[in-house]
Design a protein around this motif. Structure first.
Motif, mmCIF file in Angstrom:
data_model
loop_
_atom_site.group_PDB
_atom_site.id
_atom_site.type_symbol
_atom_site.label_atom_id
_atom_site.label_comp_id
_atom_site.label_asym_id
_atom_site.label_seq_id
_atom_site.Cartn_x
_atom_site.Cartn_y
_atom_site.Cartn_z
ATOM 1 N N GLN A 148 2.180 2.649 -3.524
ATOM 2 C CA GLN A 148 1.275 3.066 -4.635
ATOM 3 C C GLN A 148 1.730 4.529 -5.133
ATOM 4 O OE1 GLN A 148 -1.099 0.894 -6.090
ATOM 5 N NE2 GLN A 148 -0.043 -0.447 -4.743
ATOM 6 N N SER A 172 0.805 -1.302 0.006
ATOM 7 C CA SER A 172 0.212 -0.001 -0.117
ATOM 8 C C SER A 172 0.909 1.386 0.143
ATOM 9 C CB SER A 172 -0.829 -0.099 1.276
ATOM 10 O OG SER A 172 -0.274 -0.078 2.432
ATOM 11 N N VAL A 173 1.968 1.329 0.636
ATOM 12 C CA VAL A 173 2.765 2.320 0.761
ATOM 13 C C VAL A 173 3.556 2.861 -0.351
ATOM 14 C CG1 VAL A 173 2.883 2.283 3.177
ATOM 15 C CG2 VAL A 173 4.843 1.330 2.026
ATOM 16 N N SER A 175 -2.998 8.985 1.764
ATOM 17 C CA SER A 175 -3.134 7.894 0.545
ATOM 18 C C SER A 175 -3.401 8.711 -0.695
ATOM 19 C CB SER A 175 -4.118 6.829 1.138
ATOM 20 O OG SER A 175 -5.557 7.600 0.887
ATOM 21 N N THR A 187 1.340 8.210 -2.896
ATOM 22 C CA THR A 187 1.177 8.101 -1.516
ATOM 23 C C THR A 187 2.234 8.827 -0.877
ATOM 24 O OG1 THR A 187 0.425 5.877 -1.862
ATOM 25 C CG2 THR A 187 1.684 6.430 0.509
ATOM 26 N N MET A 201 1.927 5.431 5.838
ATOM 27 C CA MET A 201 1.425 6.158 5.096
ATOM 28 C C MET A 201 0.638 7.324 5.861
ATOM 29 S SD MET A 201 -2.078 5.252 2.886
ATOM 30 C CE MET A 201 -1.399 3.787 1.978
#
Length: 257
Positions: A51, A48-49, A77, A54, A74
């Motif tokens: 992407q 996720s971090v 986002s 970010t 994060m």
């Protein structure tokens, strides 16, 4: 050496089946690239971090070659940007323009703050076209381009009607129009905004309300200038142009209905 950095992901590329190479524009060190091992796996703590867009706090191991991203937290986002296709297109263009205009490991805290603020406004739903125009005008100085926008590039006058001359690298007043037969006529509103975008502080941005005709003038002048002087070919710009045309067509169809 292990270091903690704050930054925004501006580019990712796949490396093998499970890894990514992640380029982060950082507050402390400028643009840095890292290997993020396993980041393509859905259950990876780095998924996720890493992407695009970010904003995060990262722990990385750096050496003489490509560093390794160890972990990240994060901070934002940029959810609206990632969920809205047009916002994604504008953000991708800003990120690529920043990427192609900077060298690695060249700290520029002002540029970092400016980029972060631009994405923040975009994420908040401000006028994406105008934010992008402001970003483009501010990036001219980073690239090393300095059009004359405070007065006539030929006679120095600050009074009268003005047009934009790509060839002469700036504004021409009505008394000097004959110098460039290919000059771009601009409305007073467009001239005012070009100057404002180039000189003003983005943190002072208030509400934005620009007429569509003026937006078209700004887009034409800025695009022609970049095409002539920047030497940059940005895939994201071509994609954004296509998206804008499609959006305009849909808008016209909706009006007809």
């Amino acid at each position: 050496m292990l270091q903690k950095i704050e930054g925004i992901v501006i580019r990712t590329s796949n490396y093998g089946e499970t890894n990514k190479i992640v380029t982060i524009f950082t507050r402390e060190k400028g643009k840095l690239a890292f290997m993020a091992r396993g980041a393509k796996k859905p259950n990876s703590r780095l998924s996720s971090v890493t992407q695009p867009f970010t904003h995060g706090s990262f722990l990385a191991h750096s050496g003489s070659g490509l560093g390794t991203l160890q972990q990240g937290e994060m901070l934002s986002s940029m959810r609206h940007i990632r969920e809205d296709l047009m916002a994604t297109a504008y953000a991708a263009y800003m990120a690529e323009l920043l990427d192609k205009s900077t060298e690695e490991k060249q700290p520029n805290p002002y540029l970092y703050e400016f980029f972060e603020q631009s994405l923040h406004y975009l994420n908040e739903g401000y006028d994406a076209e105008i934010l992008t125009n402001i970003f483009e005008m501010k990036m001219l100085q980073v690239i090393g381009l300095r059009p004359e926008l405070s007065s006539c590039v030929n006679c120095g006058s600050q009074e009268g009607r003005f047009a934009f001359s790509i060839r002469e690298n700036g504004l021409l007043c009505h008394r000097c129009f004959d110098i460039d037969p290919y000059l771009l006529p601009l409305s007073p509103a467009a001239v005012k905004l070009l100057r404002l975008f180039y000189f003003f502080d983005l943190s002072r941005l208030g509400s934005i309300n620009v007429k569509e005709e003026t937006k078209k003038e700004l887009r034409a002048a800025i695009s022609m200038y970049y095409d002539e002087y920047s030497g940059l070919y940005l895939k994201s710009r071509r994609f954004l142009d296509q998206m804008e045309k499609m959006q305009a067509m849909l808008g016209e169809k909706k009006d007809d209905d």
